[in-house]
Design a protein around this motif. Sequence first.
Motif, PDB file in Angstrom:
ATOM      1  N   MET B   1       5.985   4.028   5.529  1.00 47.45           N
ATOM      2  CA  MET B   1       4.769   3.351   5.088  1.00 47.45           C
ATOM      3  C   MET B   1       3.550   4.265   5.283  1.00 47.45           C
ATOM      4  O   MET B   1       3.574   5.145   6.126  1.00 47.45           O
ATOM      5  CB  MET B   1       4.582   2.069   5.886  1.00 47.45           C
ATOM      6  N   GLY B   2       2.535   4.012   4.504  1.00 41.57           N
ATOM      7  CA  GLY B   2       1.383   4.900   4.516  1.00 41.57           C
ATOM      8  C   GLY B   2       0.183   4.322   5.247  1.00 41.57           C
ATOM      9  O   GLY B   2       0.221   3.207   5.766  1.00 41.57           O
ATOM     10  N   ALA B  28      -1.797  -4.685   0.951  1.00 41.72           N
ATOM     11  CA  ALA B  28      -1.244  -3.458   1.540  1.00 41.72           C
ATOM     12  C   ALA B  28      -0.677  -3.731   2.937  1.00 41.72           C
ATOM     13  O   ALA B  28       0.394  -3.210   3.293  1.00 41.72           O
ATOM     14  CB  ALA B  28      -2.334  -2.384   1.613  1.00 41.72           C
ATOM     15  N   HIS B  33       1.872  -1.384   5.218  1.00 37.11           N
ATOM     16  CA  HIS B  33       1.004  -0.207   5.373  1.00 37.11           C
ATOM     17  C   HIS B  33      -0.021  -0.416   6.493  1.00 37.11           C
ATOM     18  O   HIS B  33      -0.411  -1.554   6.777  1.00 37.11           O
ATOM     19  CB  HIS B  33       0.251   0.078   4.068  1.00 37.11           C
ATOM     20  N   ASP B 111      -3.443   8.523   4.273  1.00 37.01           N
ATOM     21  CA  ASP B 111      -2.739   9.076   3.113  1.00 37.01           C
ATOM     22  C   ASP B 111      -3.542   8.848   1.842  1.00 37.01           C
ATOM     23  O   ASP B 111      -3.533   9.653   0.930  1.00 37.01           O
ATOM     24  CB  ASP B 111      -1.362   8.407   2.980  1.00 37.01           C
TER      25      ASP B 111
END
Lengths: 136, 119
Positions: B1-2, B28, B33, B111
Amino acid sequence: MADVKCAFIVQRPQYKGETSRLAMTHALSYQTVEVLLEDGDTVTPSLCFVGEGILGISKGQNAIAPYGINSSELHAKNCLLVDMDVYVCKEDMERFGITEDQLPDAEDMGAEKKINVVPFAQIEKIMEEAKHVLFF
Amino acid sequence: MGVLTMGVFPGLVGSGCYDFALKLAGAAADKGHVVNLWFSGNATVSVKAHQKHLKDYSTGEKYLVELMEKGVEICTCEACTVSRGIQKTESIAKIQWNAMHWYLSKIHSADRVLQIGGE
């Protein structure tokens, strides 16, 4: 240890709009961000004025009298003072009839950097090289 | 995951951008995330506690609390907030107060960064 390059793109005029000023103050905070990062980590901003964003950085401003606030010229000079790379789009200067001698420098503050007047193609390159691009 | 960091600058009332930012942050976070929200400019008004959620008006509080319960970190620009007359003692609990370098530090670890511009 990593350096993260950020391009701050100012495209709106100054005064009575807040975001262009916030672009400069946020970019300036790169000077203190290291207190929140791991040792050796850094953020390197590039500040680019394009479109109507170039209208607010002419020298000789007096924002204190009418608005009671610091001028965006002062913020631009502070950016130069802390060795930030500041760019202004050459084509937009020609479009608005602004000449290089109308742009401020910060020699009186002891700054070594000067505003760079560059073609938009160079600003595109700065955006390509940045990890993150922030439009204001 | 970012890791997603969003700078939110528009006011609670006046455009749909603020609502969009919060909805996106929630989506998100639901996907797993890590999400960081930085409030600056007029967005900082929304950190004031005890907003009454009338159905004809936008509100920030209810959604901000839900986001923080999901683990979203939210921080308001202290200078922008106090300049609008809101003190830290009046803030929604658990919203962080800091200077602009908080945003840059979260950008460093992100990211993806979304800058939601304001007025």
